[in-house]
Design a protein around this motif. Structure first.
Motif, short mmCIF file in Angstrom:
data_model
loop_
_atom_site.label_atom_id
_atom_site.label_comp_id
_atom_site.label_asym_id
_atom_site.label_seq_id
_atom_site.Cartn_x
_atom_site.Cartn_y
_atom_site.Cartn_z
N ASP A 28 0.85 -1.19 0.00
CA ASP A 28 0.00 0.00 0.00
C ASP A 28 0.89 1.23 0.00
O ASP A 28 1.94 1.28 0.61
CB ASP A 28 -0.96 0.01 1.19
N VAL A 30 1.16 8.06 -4.39
CA VAL A 30 0.83 7.33 -5.61
C VAL A 30 1.73 7.71 -6.78
O VAL A 30 1.67 7.11 -7.83
CB VAL A 30 -0.64 7.56 -6.01
N GLY A 84 -2.95 0.92 -14.50
CA GLY A 84 -1.66 1.39 -14.03
C GLY A 84 -0.81 1.87 -15.18
O GLY A 84 -1.20 1.80 -16.34
N THR A 131 3.09 -1.15 -12.95
CA THR A 131 2.44 -1.13 -11.64
C THR A 131 0.94 -0.90 -11.80
O THR A 131 0.51 0.01 -12.52
CB THR A 131 3.05 -0.03 -10.76
N GLN A 176 -2.79 -0.30 -9.83
CA GLN A 176 -3.24 0.29 -8.57
C GLN A 176 -4.76 0.18 -8.43
O GLN A 176 -5.47 0.16 -9.43
CB GLN A 176 -2.86 1.77 -8.51
N SER A 196 -1.01 -1.00 -4.52
CA SER A 196 -0.35 -1.17 -5.81
C SER A 196 0.32 -2.54 -5.87
O SER A 196 0.70 -3.11 -4.84
CB SER A 196 0.67 -0.06 -6.05
#
Lengths: 368, 171
Positions: A296, A300, A330, A334, A336, A346
Motif C-alpha cells: 500500500d 501514488v 496502471g 504497476t 493500482q 499497488s
C-alpha cells in the motif's frame, strides 16, 4: 444516392412515422414542478455553502453553538409491513411528505444508492458512475443512525463551503410498508446530509462510507445474481473520458473472486488500446503474485519501477460478479486500486508474471 | 409576476417544441417511453436555468445539449445492457406504416442498425444527419472536441456500412 443522403432520409422517416405516447404533452409540461423541486434542493446546498463561509471567518464553535441544533433523524413513528427488502428501484414513487421535517421514521428495511451527481459549480455528471445494482438490506438502520448531529434548516442560514469537485449522492430508503424516502449527501464540499428540509452538518462522508462498508460486508456473505449477463469489457478508452465508468463499490483482488470476463487491456505506443482475455490460469497466477507482492502506498506518484514494459498503460478489466465495471489500471508495470476507504494499493508484477502478461500482449501487437 | 411569465413562456416552449425534442430522443433511444423520460429529464434539468439561458442564448440548443449528454451518460452507466433491451423495444414497438412493407422493413432495419452503434456514435449520427448540425456544432452540443466528432462519425458510418441489418442496396 449516397449513404449519407440515404441516412438523412431514413432518420427523417423514422422520426416522423412515430408519435410520442398518448398524454406526452400533459406529462412533459409537468416537468417544471420537478425542476422547481430540483432547484429547491440545489438551493439547500447553496445555503449550506453560505453557512460554511461564515464558519471560515468566525471560530467554528461560536457559529455552531449559536446557529445549530443537535438532533437525530430518528422519529417516534415506526413503520411496519411485509415488503420484500430491496425489492424496489430508484424510480419508485417517494412517500408523501418524504421526510420533509428532517426525520426518517424507524423501520427502514433497505437502502439503495441512486445517483451521484456533480456538485454545485461543477460540470454536470462530468464522469460516469456505475451505481451498485444491489440494495443494502443488512445493517440499514445502523447506517441511517449516522444521519445525526448538528442540524440547520435548509435555506435559512448562509454557509460557504469549498467546492472540491466532489459529488452529491442520493440514496433511497425503503420501509417495511413498501414506501420509499430519499436522503441526499455529499462527501466533500459541505459534507452534509439533507433529509427533507433539514441539513445534518458534516454527516455525509460517514453515512456514505458506512453504506459502502455495509454493502461490501453484505456481498462478502451473499450470493451474486445468478442471471448476470456480462459482456467482455471494452478495452478502448474514450479520449474525452479516459477513466471510463467508475464503479461506486471498490474493486479489490483476488481477481478470481471478483471478475467475470477478465481481460488484460493495454495501450500501445500509438495510443491504441488492445485487449485479450485472461484465462482462469492467468488470473490464478496474477492473484498469487498480488498476494505475495501487494503493497500500500500513500504516495501514488512514487511506486513505479525503473523499467517499463512496451505498453504505455495497462489494466486488468472486467465485470464484477455484481455487474459493475472493473478497471484496475496502471502505468509502466504497476497496477493500482483503491479500497474505497482512502487506501490505495499497488502491485508490481514479478518478472515471471510480467513476462507472462507481455506474452499475452505480444500476440496482439506484433506486426503481421 | 415575472416568475409566472417565465413559467408561461416555458410551458409555451414545451408545447411548441416538445414533440421535436421527443423525435430526437426517440432516434437516440429507440424506445418511445424511454424517449419521453429522456425529454422530461432534460427539461426538468433545464427549467431552473430558463431565465438565465433565454436572456443570453437559445434555450432549445441548451435543452438539446442536456438531452444528448444525458443520454450518452445514461448509456455509459447501463454499460452493455442497453443494446439488447433497446433492440427488443424497436422490434415490438414499431407500428405499421402505410408506405409498404419494403419501406417499413428498411426503416426498421435502420432502427436496429442504429441500436448497434455506441451511444456516442448514435448521438453523432442523429445530430449530423437528423439535426443537420456541422461537425463543430455537434462538438459543441456534446461537449467534445471536433476531432472526436470526426472519429465517431467515421466509426459510425463504417459500422452502418458493415451492419448485417441493412440490405446491400442501402449500404
Amino acid at each position: 444516392m449516397t449513404d449519407e443522403t440515404w441516412l438523412r432520409q431514413g432518420l427523417a422517416d423514422l422520426a416522423e412515422r412515430d408519435a410520442p405516447p398518448a398524454g406526452f404533452g400533459e406529462r412533459v409540461t409537468g416537468v417544471r414542478t420537478r425542476g422547481a423541486r430540483r432547484r429547491r434542493r440545489r438551493n439547500a446546498w447553496a445555503a449550506a455553502a453560505a453557512v460554511a463561509a461564515v464558519a471560515l471567518v468566525v471560530p467554528a464553535g461560536v457559529v455552531v453553538t449559536d446557529r445549530l441544533d443537535r438532533s437525530s433523524n430518528v422519529a417516534g413513528e415506526t413503520i411496519t409491513g411485509d415488503a420484500v427488502p430491496g425489492d424496489f428501484s430508484c424510480d419508485a414513487p417517494r412517500a408523501v411528505g418524504d421526510a420533509t421535517d428532517g426525520a426518517l421514521p424507524a423501520g427502514a428495511v433497505a437502502l439503495r444508492m441512486c445517483s451521484l451527481a456533480a456538485g454545485p459549480g461543477t460540470e454536470p455528471d462530468a464522469t460516469p458512475v456505475a451505481l451498485p445494482p444491489d440494495a443494502l438490506v443488512s445493517d440499514v438502520e445502523a447506517v441511517l443512525a449516522l444521519v445525526d448531529g448538528e442540524t440547520v434548516p435548509v435555506g435559512t442560514t448562509p454557509r460557504m463551503c469549498l467546492n472540491d469537485g466532489s459529488r452529491l449522492w442520493s440514496m433511497a430508503v425503503q420501509y417495511a410498508d413498501g414506501s420509499v424516502r430519499t436522503i441526499e449527501g455529499d462527501n466533500g464540499f459541505c459534507r452534509d446530509v439533507v433529509v427533507g428540509d433539514t441539513i445534518y452538518v458534516g454527516a455525509g462522508p460517514e453515512v456514505y462510507g458506512a453504506f459502502i462498508a455495509a454493502l461490501a460486508e453484505q456481498r462478502a456473505v451473499g450470493t451474486p445474481p445468478a442471471d448476470l449477463v456480462a459482456s467482455p469489457p471494452a478495452c478502448e478508452r474514450d479520449p474525452d473520458d479516459p477513466f471510463g465508468p467508475t464503479a461506486v463499490m471498490p474493486a479489490t483482488p483476488p481477481l478470481g473472486d471478483l471478475l467475470v470476463e477478465p481481460r488484460l487491456c493495454w495501450q500501445d505506443a500509438d495510443r491504441s488500446w488492445h485487449g485479450t482475455p485472461l484465462s482462469a490460469d492467468d488470473v490464478a497466477v496474477v492473484d498469487a503474485d498480488i498476494a505475495a507482492r501487494l503493497s500500500d502506498h500513500e504516495d501514488v506518484d512514487a511506486p513505479f519501477g525503473d523499467e517499463c514494459p512496451p505498453w504505455r498503460e495497462a489494466a486488468i478489466a472486467g465485470v464484477s460478479r455484481w455487474g459493475e465495471p472493473v478497471w484496475i489500471g496502471g502505468s509502466c508495470a504497476t497496477f493500482q486500486w483503491s479500497d474505497g476507504r482512502g487506501g490505495v494499493y499497488s502491485w508490481t508484477p514479478s518478472p515471471d508474471v510480467l513476462e507472462r502478461l507481455l506474452q499475452l500482449t505480444s500476440t496482439q501487437v506484433a506486426p503481421r | 409576476m415575472r416568475r409566472d411569465r417565465s413559467a408561461e413562456a416555458f410551458d409555451e416552449f414545451v408545447a411548441a417544441r416538445g414533440d421535436a425534442l421527443w423525435r430526437s430522443a426517440f432516434l437516440l433511444t429507440g424506445d418511445r417511453h424511454v424517449a419521453e423520460e429522456l425529454v422530461q429529464d432534460a427539461l426538468a434539468r433545464c427549467w431552473p436555468h430558463w431565465r438565465r439561458v433565454t436572456a443570453g442564448g437559445d434555450f432549445e440548443s441548451y435543452v438539446r445539449r442536456v438531452l444528448f449528454t444525458t443520454h450518452t451518460r445514461r448509456w455509459r452507466r447501463r454499460a452493455g445492457h442497453a443494446v439488447a433491451g433497446d433492440e427488443v423495444a424497436w422490434s415490438k414497438d414499431r407500428p405499421a406504416s402505410a408506405d409498404g412493407p419494403d419501406g417499413v422493413e428498411q426503416r426498421r432495419d435502420l432502427a436496429v442498425a442504429l441500436q448497434d452503434l455506441s451511444a456516442g456514435q448514435r448521438a453523432v449520427v442523429v445530430l449530423r444527419w437528423f439535426e443537420d448540425l456541422s461537425v463543430d456544432e455537434t462538438a459543441r452540443v456534446l461537449g467534445v472536441s471536433s476531432g472526436t466528432v470526426k472519429s465517431q462519425t467515421a466509426r459510425a458510418l463504417a459500422a452502418l456500412r458493415r451492419s448485417t441489418h441493412l440490405s446491400e442496396e442501402v449500404r
